[in-house]
Scaffold this active site. Structure first.
Site, PDB file in Angstrom:
ATOM      1  N   GLY A 196       3.639 -17.978  10.948  1.00 47.96           N
ATOM      2  CA  GLY A 196       4.706 -17.219  10.318  1.00 47.96           C
ATOM      3  C   GLY A 196       4.974 -15.922  11.026  1.00 47.96           C
ATOM      4  O   GLY A 196       4.299 -15.532  11.962  1.00 47.96           O
ATOM      5  N   GLY A 227       6.284 -11.885  10.090  1.00 51.79           N
ATOM      6  CA  GLY A 227       6.591 -10.909   9.050  1.00 51.79           C
ATOM      7  C   GLY A 227       7.047  -9.622   9.678  1.00 51.79           C
ATOM      8  O   GLY A 227       7.298  -9.561  10.874  1.00 51.79           O
ATOM      9  N   GLY A 228       7.180  -8.608   8.829  1.00 51.56           N
ATOM     10  CA  GLY A 228       7.609  -7.324   9.318  1.00 51.56           C
ATOM     11  C   GLY A 228       6.659  -6.805  10.380  1.00 51.56           C
ATOM     12  O   GLY A 228       7.050  -6.130  11.320  1.00 51.56           O
ATOM     13  N   VAL A 256       2.068 -14.191  13.051  1.00 49.47           N
ATOM     14  CA  VAL A 256       0.767 -14.526  12.492  1.00 49.47           C
ATOM     15  C   VAL A 256       0.341 -15.907  12.987  1.00 49.47           C
ATOM     16  O   VAL A 256       1.126 -16.853  12.959  1.00 49.47           O
ATOM     17  CB  VAL A 256       0.820 -14.532  10.952  1.00 49.47           C
ATOM     18  CG1 VAL A 256      -0.574 -14.715  10.382  1.00 49.47           C
ATOM     19  CG2 VAL A 256       1.429 -13.253  10.431  1.00 49.47           C
ATOM     20  N   LYS A 301      -3.003 -11.442  13.428  1.00 52.33           N
ATOM     21  CA  LYS A 301      -1.678 -10.822  13.386  1.00 52.33           C
ATOM     22  C   LYS A 301      -1.419 -10.075  14.680  1.00 52.33           C
ATOM     23  O   LYS A 301      -2.142  -9.149  15.018  1.00 52.33           O
ATOM     24  CB  LYS A 301      -1.589  -9.835  12.230  1.00 52.33           C
ATOM     25  CG  LYS A 301      -1.650 -10.509  10.897  1.00 52.33           C
ATOM     26  CD  LYS A 301      -1.197  -9.536   9.851  1.00 52.33           C
ATOM     27  CE  LYS A 301      -1.028 -10.238   8.515  1.00 52.33           C
ATOM     28  NZ  LYS A 301      -0.437  -9.342   7.536  1.00 52.33           N
ATOM     29  N   ASP A 316       4.484  -1.520   0.108  1.00 52.56           N
ATOM     30  CA  ASP A 316       5.341  -2.695   0.268  1.00 52.56           C
ATOM     31  C   ASP A 316       4.784  -3.846  -0.563  1.00 52.56           C
ATOM     32  O   ASP A 316       4.585  -4.951  -0.062  1.00 52.56           O
ATOM     33  CB  ASP A 316       5.431  -3.058   1.748  1.00 52.56           C
ATOM     34  CG  ASP A 316       6.576  -4.018   2.040  1.00 52.56           C
ATOM     35  OD1 ASP A 316       7.462  -4.172   1.167  1.00 52.56           O
ATOM     36  OD2 ASP A 316       6.590  -4.616   3.120  1.00 52.56           O
TER      37      ASP A 316
END
Ligand SMILES: *[C@@H]1O[C@H](CO)[C@@H](O)[C@H](O)[C@H]1NC(C)=O
Ligand SMILES: *[C@@H]1O[C@H](CO)[C@@H](O)[C@H](O)[C@H]1NC(C)=O
Ligand SMILES: *[C@@H]1O[C@H](CO)[C@@H](O)[C@H](O)[C@H]1NC(C)=O
Ligand SMILES: *[C@@H]1O[C@H](CO)[C@@H](O)[C@H](O)[C@H]1NC(C)=O
Ligand SMILES: *[C@@H]1O[C@H](CO)[C@@H](O)[C@H](O)[C@H]1NC(C)=O
Ligand SMILES: *[C@@H]1O[C@H](CO)[C@@H](O)[C@H](O)[C@H]1NC(C)=O
Ligand SMILES: *[C@@H]1O[C@H](CO)[C@@H](O)[C@H](O)[C@H]1NC(C)=O
Ligand SMILES: *[C@@H]1O[C@H](CO)[C@@H](O)[C@H](O)[C@H]1NC(C)=O
Ligand SMILES: *[C@@H]1O[C@H](CO)[C@@H](O)[C@H](O)[C@H]1NC(C)=O
Length: 755
Positions: free
Chosen positions: A481, A483-484, A488, A501, A597
């Site tokens: 995936g 993300g911000g 990952v 990450k 967040d």
């Protein structure tokens, strides 16, 4: 002795001079003929005007009857100087809708005061290129401007390039969506025709669908944030951009700026803009964020939109087949190719030919020798134009290729020189490779130190991984995936399943701060917080290694199309335990850690659906540092409006976000803003009216015996969402109440648990 030679040289030089003169003269004549030919090279049908103002109008475009192919009519308006050209095809126009909003007193809502639709206007052409198969036209800019605290004006754009058989489509490769403003989320709704092979396809082989794309620009209007907006960079701070959806034919779009912010921002946020524009055209400059209607004032006629055109009806003839009667590629030296952006075809001159393939004798040979920039020929070569190409042999006494610039003298010592040079080059290559290796090593060390390696070595709990060790994990087959924070990957390290990450590179971190965060994180061992296993510092932006959780995120579970059944018990314990994780972080005495967040995507679930909060501290530290895209700054749908206004992250900001998470848990609806308002707004409204929000509960769990618990949950959420920060509960209160609810429900159903 000198006499005879002088005697001889006299006539010889005269002859030479004459020859030179003659050749020059003939050259000049030839050139004159050639340039005359260039000028006279027609671009339209015989007898048709080829210009409107200073814009060339090549066939198939044309102005007078009989001068254009159907669909390609252009009207020339002579009430301007220079004259202006407009596309005249039926159904090609743009329209601006204006809506004036006024805020309601004391509420976060606006009411429409009036709507106005401006008259449809024709598209004004900027230029046409038959070689590229595209035209450019002025497109209006969408904007939203606030006059004062209460009043604001929104202008949205509707662009139409006709229906599906229109010759024109918006180029999806040459245009982009751009947003400019302090806080702006421009949205573009595209109506696409795609040549999908499905039963529902219409007679023309198209099916239609709609797609909305958007981007986010966000910048707080405070001195310390202004430096993030930089001239020439459009990366989510003051300016954002998004690629257009890949589509076969995009003939229509709507462009607007969504309205979803508290009124208090209006004053500091005078205008935001959205445009769909040629991708290389707009250069962001910081003054564009200030002032009223700044960009539309600068470009009153609009901004350039690239439009692809093609001949829609018909297709390229198969090899050996007769072309159809109205075949458009009529010039010799030309070819036909399928349109990339819709049905139909486009005509192109062959390589090394230039002109208009849509008219007879339109494509003529290019004299490459006159265009040395485009067609290289070294000064040691002799350029010779040929039909459909050119040659550039080396001058006599040389060998090699003039086009590649490799002409060299054919001398023995030259050969030696070459040999010497070659081995020299080889040596240099070997040396530079060695230097490169050393540099690489030094760089790794530098990164290591920059990222706080020395400090981290002293930390007990954190493992420092070598770059090599992670290499096998960071490959596309392990990708799980994005993300911000970055990408990952999933993998196995020291027999433990981990999530690796890798941040988007380009981050410049304050090393000590980073190291400290890592140390703090590594010391946190709580069942509801994702554990940091280690990190790798030998790279520019440090790679972080976390424990891997197999059930993905709460966001996946809640909103996955498969809709895994989730009973109230599971949801309640997810809420209670996540709250517990947050409390733990908030209440750490030495260094209080805020999340900033909190959202379902950051709540991960293990195999027993035990929630663990991820993306604390460090990830955010990095994410904040990468001025990359709008998505990184955190999801607006979950953000505390007060934090957005003040820029000050507090524990209560996390409480607000957690309130939104509770809403998602009980409604199983995404909090993301949609046109009709956000989940939060709908919910608060329902709650205000009836002190209940029953219709918004997820049907799966809204059974009568559980309504009381759901109401309690809703009530907690409402308190968390209070815009008055002081009225919001602390995270400990929230957790406590959730745990009580969780226990009371369990005791209801499990008889052997004492009440
Ligand atoms: C036409 O003229 C205007 C100004 O008079 C200029 O800005 C524009 O670039 C010109 N267009 C072309 C295609 O030469
Ligand atoms: C030319 O433009 C002017 C001003 O926009 C407009 O009033 C006029 O009707 C136009 N003329 C034609 C022939 O379209
Ligand atoms: C504006 O248009 C919307 C629908 O597009 C309509 O519901 C609304 O009543 C209109 N408002 C005014 C003031 O005309
Ligand atoms: C805001 O501006 C509009 C006109 O631009 C005006 O009619 C309105 O009264 C103003 N409102 C306030 C509160 O100043
Ligand atoms: C943006 O910059 C590029 C090159 O830096 C330039 O060619 C282009 O004209 C500029 N665009 C505008 C609208 O100023
Ligand atoms: C960007 O350029 C403009 C001039 O075009 C200048 O006024 C402004 O200060 C520059 N902004 C930054 C942040 O350098
Ligand atoms: C293309 O359109 C024209 C006019 O609508 C029609 O006369 C012609 O037959 C069409 N050609 C093909 C190949 O469909
Ligand atoms: C071009 O399109 C036609 C029909 O639209 C199709 O039969 C043909 O295979 C296409 N040719 C290429 C080279 O894609
Ligand atoms: C092809 O190009 C050559 C060289 O420019 C030219 O003489 C010839 O007329 C062209 N053929 C056609 C059919 O246009």
């Amino acid at each position: 002795m000198t006499m005879p030679s002088e005697f001889h040289s006299q006539p010889l030089s005269t002859i030479l001079l004459l020859l030179v003169l003659l050749s020059t003269a003939s050259h000049m004549i030839l050139e004159a003929v050639a340039s005359e030919q260039d000028e006279q090279q027609p671009i339209t049908l015989p007898g048709c005007p080829d210009k409107c103002g200073n814009i060339s109008i090549p066939y198939p475009f044309g102005m007078k009857p009989g001068c254009f192919r159907e669909g390609f009519q252009v009207t020339c308006n002579d009430s301007f100087y220079p004259h202006r050209a407009y596309l005249a095809y039926d159904g090609v126009f743009q329209r601006i809708n204006e809506i004036y909003f006024r805020a309601q007193k004391g509420l976060c809502q606006r009411n429409r005061v009036w709507n106005r639709t401006r008259e449809d206007t024709a598209l004004e052409l900027i230029d046409i290129s038959v070689a590229k198969g595209e035209a450019r036209a002025y497109a209006a800019i969408s904007s939203r401007c606030s006059a004062n605290h209460t009043d604001s004006l929104s202008k949205s754009l509707r662009m139409r390039l006709g229906e599906k058989m229109s010759p024109f489509v918006v180029s999806v490769t040459r245009n982009v969506l751009i947003g400019v403003g302090w806080r702006v989320q421009p949205k573009m709704n595209s109506y696409l025709w795609s040549a999908l092979a499905s039963d529902a396809v219409s007679a023309h082989g198209y099916s239609s669908n709609e797609l909305t794309i958007s981007c986010l620009s966000y910048l707080m209007r405070m001195p310390q944030f202004l430096k993030f907006a930089t001239n020439g960079s459009c990366s989510g701070r003051g300016c954002c951009r998004a690629a257009l959806p890949e589509a076969v034919a995009l003939t229509r779009f709507a462009l607007w700026i969504s309205f979803d912010e508290p009124n208090t921002l209006f004053v500091t946020n005078p205008c935001s803009y959205a445009m769909v524009v040629e991708s290389t055209w707009y250069n962001f400059t910081t003054p564009d964020m200030y002032g009223y209607e700044e960009i539309p004032k600068k470009f009153p006629r609009g901004v350039p939109l690239v439009i692809d055109f093609s001949i829609r009806n018909g297709s390229c003839p198969e090899k050996g087949q007769h072309p159809p009667p109205d075949y458009a590629c009529v010039s010799g030296n030309s070819s036909c190719s399928n349109a990339t952006s819709g049905l139909g075809y486009v005509c192109k001159c062959w390589d090394h030919y230039d002109g208009n393939p849509y008219i007879a004798n339109g494509c003529q040979d290019i004299d490459e020798c006159k265009l040395r920039d485009l067609y290289p020929c070294s000064s040691d070569g002799i350029c010779k134009n040929t039909l459909g190409g050119y040659a550039c042999p080396c001058k006599s006494g040389m060998k090699g290729d003039g086009v590649k610039g490799t002409c060299t003298h054919i001398f023995p010592q030259a050969a030696r020189t070459i040999l010497g040079a070659t081995s020299g080059i080889f040596l240099v290559a070997v040396l530079s490779f060695l230097i490169f290796l050393r540099k690489e090593k030094r760089k790794m060390k530098e990164f290591y130190e920059k990222n706080g390696g020395r400090t981290l070595e002293k930390a007990k709990f954190i493992k420092l991984f070598e770059k090599e060790k992670l290499k096998s994990i960071l490959k596309s087959s392990n990708f799980i995936g994005k993300g911000g924070f970055g990408e990952v990957y999933k993998g196995l390290l020291d027999n433990e399943q981990v999530a690796v990450k890798k941040p988007i590179t380009g981050s410049v971190l304050e090393n000590e701060q980073f190291a400290n965060e890592v140390i703090i994180q590594s010391q946190i061992i709580h069942k509801n917080i994702v554990r940091l296993v280690g990190c790798c510092l030998e790279v520019d932006a440090p790679i972080l290694v976390y424990e891997f959780l197999c059930n993905g995120s709460l966001d996946d579970i809640l909103h996955d199309s498969r809709k895994v059944p989730l009973n109230l018990g599971v949801r309640l314990s997810i809420a209670a335990e996540s709250a517990d994780g947050l409390v733990y972080m908030h209440s750490k005495t030495s260094t209080k850690i805020l999340h900033g967040d909190v959202k379902p995507a950051n709540i991960l679930l293990d195999d027993k659906f035990v929630p663990k909060i991820s993306d604390f501290g460090i990830s955010r530290l990095i994410a904040r540092d990468i001025q990359h895209t709008g998505s990184i700054i955190g999801d607006m749908s979950y953000m505390d409006p007060i934090y957005l206004q003040t820029g000050l992250l507090t524990e209560k900001s996390d409480v607000y976000s957690f309130g939104v998470v509770i809403l998602e848990l009980i409604s199983r609806k995404k909090a993301t803003h949609s046109d009709g308002g956000s989940l939060v707004n709908n919910f608060l409204e329902a709650y205000k009216k009836e002190k209940k929000a029953t219709p918004l509960f997820d049907e799966e769990i809204a059974v009568t015996e559980d309504l009381e618990i759901l109401d309690s949950l809703a009530c907690i959420a409402v308190e968390c969402l209070n815009l008055d920060v002081d009225q919001r509960p602390w995270m400990t209160d929230v957790a406590e109440r959730l745990i009580i609810l969780d226990r009371s429900r369990k005791s209801q159903f499990t008889l052997h648990v004492p009440v």
